[in-house]
Structure formats: structure tokens, C-alpha cells
Write an enzyme that holds these catalytic residues in place. Structure first.
Site, PDB file in Angstrom:
ATOM      1  N   LYS A   1     -18.584  -0.011 -27.470  1.00 26.47           N
ATOM      2  CA  LYS A   1     -18.727   0.961 -26.385  1.00 26.47           C
ATOM      3  C   LYS A   1     -17.414   1.099 -25.625  1.00 26.47           C
ATOM      4  CE  LYS A   1     -23.600  -0.170 -25.627  1.00 26.47           C
ATOM      5  NZ  LYS A   1     -24.578  -0.737 -24.691  1.00 26.47           N
TER       6      LYS A   1
ATOM      7  N   LYS B   1     -38.651  -3.418 -19.139  1.00 22.87           N
ATOM      8  CA  LYS B   1     -38.100  -3.981 -20.382  1.00 22.87           C
ATOM      9  C   LYS B   1     -37.054  -5.053 -20.081  1.00 22.87           C
ATOM     10  CE  LYS B   1     -35.468  -1.232 -22.603  1.00 22.87           C
ATOM     11  NZ  LYS B   1     -34.909  -0.135 -23.401  1.00 22.87           N
ATOM     12  N   ASP B   2     -36.142  -4.769 -19.144  1.00 23.19           N
ATOM     13  CA  ASP B   2     -35.074  -5.723 -18.818  1.00 23.19           C
ATOM     14  C   ASP B   2     -35.625  -7.003 -18.183  1.00 23.19           C
ATOM     15  OD1 ASP B   2     -33.291  -3.916 -19.858  1.00 23.19           O
ATOM     16  OD2 ASP B   2     -32.357  -3.397 -17.951  1.00 23.19           O
TER      17      ASP B   2
ATOM     18  N   HIS C   1     -24.110  -6.009 -23.199  1.00 26.26           N
ATOM     19  CA  HIS C   1     -23.488  -5.263 -22.115  1.00 26.26           C
ATOM     20  C   HIS C   1     -24.501  -4.961 -21.012  1.00 26.26           C
ATOM     21  CE1 HIS C   1     -22.421  -1.278 -20.283  1.00 26.26           C
ATOM     22  NE2 HIS C   1     -21.353  -2.001 -20.014  1.00 26.26           N
TER      23      HIS C   1
ATOM     24  N   TYR D   1     -20.625   6.477 -21.310  1.00 29.57           N
ATOM     25  CA  TYR D   1     -20.139   5.596 -22.365  1.00 29.57           C
ATOM     26  C   TYR D   1     -20.282   6.216 -23.739  1.00 29.57           C
ATOM     27  CZ  TYR D   1     -25.074   3.963 -22.381  1.00 29.57           C
ATOM     28  OH  TYR D   1     -26.446   3.876 -22.400  1.00 29.57           O
TER      29      TYR D   1
ATOM     30  N   ARG E   1      -4.306  19.858  -6.500  1.00 27.43           N
ATOM     31  CA  ARG E   1      -5.481  20.526  -7.059  1.00 27.43           C
ATOM     32  C   ARG E   1      -6.537  19.540  -7.532  1.00 27.43           C
ATOM     33  NH1 ARG E   1      -3.007  23.164 -11.922  1.00 27.43           N
ATOM     34  NH2 ARG E   1      -1.911  21.177 -11.838  1.00 27.43           N
TER      35      ARG E   1
ATOM     36  N   HIS F   1     -27.862  -5.519 -22.710  1.00 25.35           N
ATOM     37  CA  HIS F   1     -28.354  -4.889 -23.925  1.00 25.35           C
ATOM     38  C   HIS F   1     -27.395  -5.071 -25.096  1.00 25.35           C
ATOM     39  CE1 HIS F   1     -30.205  -1.924 -20.843  1.00 25.35           C
ATOM     40  NE2 HIS F   1     -31.019  -2.937 -21.043  1.00 25.35           N
TER      41      HIS F   1
ATOM     42  N   GLN G   1     -21.757   8.832 -30.541  1.00 22.61           N
ATOM     43  CA  GLN G   1     -22.744   9.194 -29.533  1.00 22.61           C
ATOM     44  C   GLN G   1     -22.160   8.964 -28.152  1.00 22.61           C
ATOM     45  OE1 GLN G   1     -26.790   7.735 -30.229  1.00 22.61           O
ATOM     46  NE2 GLN G   1     -26.946   7.176 -28.077  1.00 22.61           N
ATOM     47  N   ASP G   2     -22.355   9.934 -27.253  1.00 25.02           N
ATOM     48  CA  ASP G   2     -21.969   9.794 -25.851  1.00 25.02           C
ATOM     49  C   ASP G   2     -23.231   9.715 -25.012  1.00 25.02           C
ATOM     50  OD1 ASP G   2     -19.330  10.012 -26.553  1.00 25.02           O
ATOM     51  OD2 ASP G   2     -18.992  11.943 -25.589  1.00 25.02           O
ATOM     52  N   ASN G   3     -23.222   8.832 -24.017  1.00 27.91           N
ATOM     53  CA  ASN G   3     -24.368   8.656 -23.132  1.00 27.91           C
ATOM     54  C   ASN G   3     -23.926   8.766 -21.682  1.00 27.91           C
ATOM     55  OD1 ASN G   3     -26.103   8.001 -25.344  1.00 27.91           O
ATOM     56  ND2 ASN G   3     -25.300   5.941 -25.317  1.00 27.91           N
TER      57      ASN G   3
ATOM     58  N   ARG H   1     -28.720  -2.706 -15.105  1.00 25.92           N
ATOM     59  CA  ARG H   1     -29.114  -2.314 -16.464  1.00 25.92           C
ATOM     60  C   ARG H   1     -28.497  -3.309 -17.443  1.00 25.92           C
ATOM     61  NH1 ARG H   1     -31.232   2.982 -16.772  1.00 25.92           N
ATOM     62  NH2 ARG H   1     -30.954   4.176 -14.857  1.00 25.92           N
TER      63      ARG H   1
END
Length: 186
Positions: free
Chosen positions: A70, A165-166, A117, A130, A23, A61, A46-48, A58
Site C-alpha cells: 500500500k 469486525k476490528d 496496517h 491509498y 494559487r 488489517h 486499486q485505489d481506495n 481502522r
């Protein structure tokens, strides 16, 4: 659940227990008691979730003050995930670890407070989830350039797609030490 140490203290690879049959499958992605048994004690607030396409990088950070630990994983696709120790005073300051996370290997990476990260999307798309131990505060966001030669991260890419930004983040050695987590004060 199996938990493996990496070359960096407290950065851990987790292979959750997966129950699979015709299944599909079931797995717990977080259980505070079980993770505490392997040394991961965290109060996630907080979940992202992010969706990115192939070639996107990315990071790197971090947030200081109000650092975030995280617990990261890939729900769809594959990424090369990196954690860098930026805790001033740490014996592994400036060192990094990288791991492939994918929907097929179902691995998680726990990154404690005091680490930068980032991740690079290897597959056509990647759905990246995360959990964080502190809220995102844009005024405390920081970053390090992804290709800092002093870090020597072996990314599987030469010219990634970066956010504006990065692209502007400095090298680690250009960041004032009082703007980094200080292991000696913790």
C-alpha cells in the site's frame, strides 16, 4: 521527492516534491519511474478512499494470500498510521513503525506486502487515500487486534471507536503461522 527508511525493512516514508504558490500547490502522488529510483516498485491495481471521524481506529488489517502493498496518504486531516511486520521468518516479525500523516505534512507511507496496517484519526475528520497492489478479496482478509500487548503499539488513544469486525481480531500469536505471509517461502 525525498524518501526515508524506517526501522522496518522496506517500509518507507516519502516526502513528495510540492510546488506551492499563491494559487495553491501541485504534487505528484505517484510516478512509477521516480518511485522505482528509491526502491518502490509496485503495480498498483486499486485505489481506495475512506472518510473517518476523530477517535476512529481502522485496523490492523492484512490480506493473505494475495497480500497487498500500500501507498497511503492523508488528503484532509491527520492520522497516526501504523505498519506491523507479520512475515513469519522475518528478523523484524512482530515489530511496528508508526508515523503521523496529515494533509499539512503531505507525507506518504509505503507499506510492502506482508505487513498489517492500521490508522487512528487524530483530527476532527480524516480523508485517507491509498493505492493497493492487489484487489481487495474479503475471503482473504485478516486482522490483528489493535491493542495486542505483545506488539506494544503506542497508539495516541486508550479507547478508540472500532468496527465490529476490528473488535474481534485475535492477537498475532493466536494466528496460525500458515495463515501469515512466510518470508522463508517468498
Amino acid at each position: 521527492m525525498k524518501c526515508y527508511n524506517t526501522l522496518l525493512p522496506d517500509v518507507k516514508v516519502i516526502d513528495p516534491r510540492v510546488f506551492e504558490d499563491s494559487r495553491g500547490f501541485f504534487m505528484q502522488t505517484w510516478n512509477a519511474a521516480r518511485y522505482a529510483e528509491v526502491g518502490i516498485v509496485a503495480n498498483f491495481v486499486q485505489d481506495n478512499l475512506s472518510l473517518s471521524t476523530r477517535g476512529i481506529l481502522r485496523g490492523l488489517h492484512y490480506q493473505q494470500p494475495n497480500p497487498q502493498a500500500k501507498l497511503v496518504q492523508v488528503l484532509q486531516g491527520e492520522v497516526f498510521d501504523v505498519a506491523v511486520d507479520i512475515r513469519y521468518g522475518s528478523p523484524t516479525f512482530g515489530q511496528w513503525v508508526g508515523i503521523t500523516l496529515s494533509a499539512s505534512n503531505r507525507r506518504q507511507l509505503y507499506i510492502p506486502e506482508g505487513f498489517a496496517h492500521g490508522f487512528y484519526v487524530v483530527s476532527q475528520t480524516a480523508l485517507f487515500a491509498y493505492k493497493c497492489t492487489d484487489f481487495y478479496l474479503p475471503q482473504h482478509e485478516g486482522g490483528i487486534c489493535w491493542d495486542d500487548p505483545d506488539l506494544g503499539i503506542t497508539w495516541p488513544v486508550v479507547e478508540p471507536t472500532l468496527s465490529a469486525k476490528d473488535k474481534q481480531y485475535p492477537k498475532l500469536k493466536e494466528i496460525p503461522l500458515d495463515c501469515l505471509p512466510n518470508l522463508r517461502l517468498e
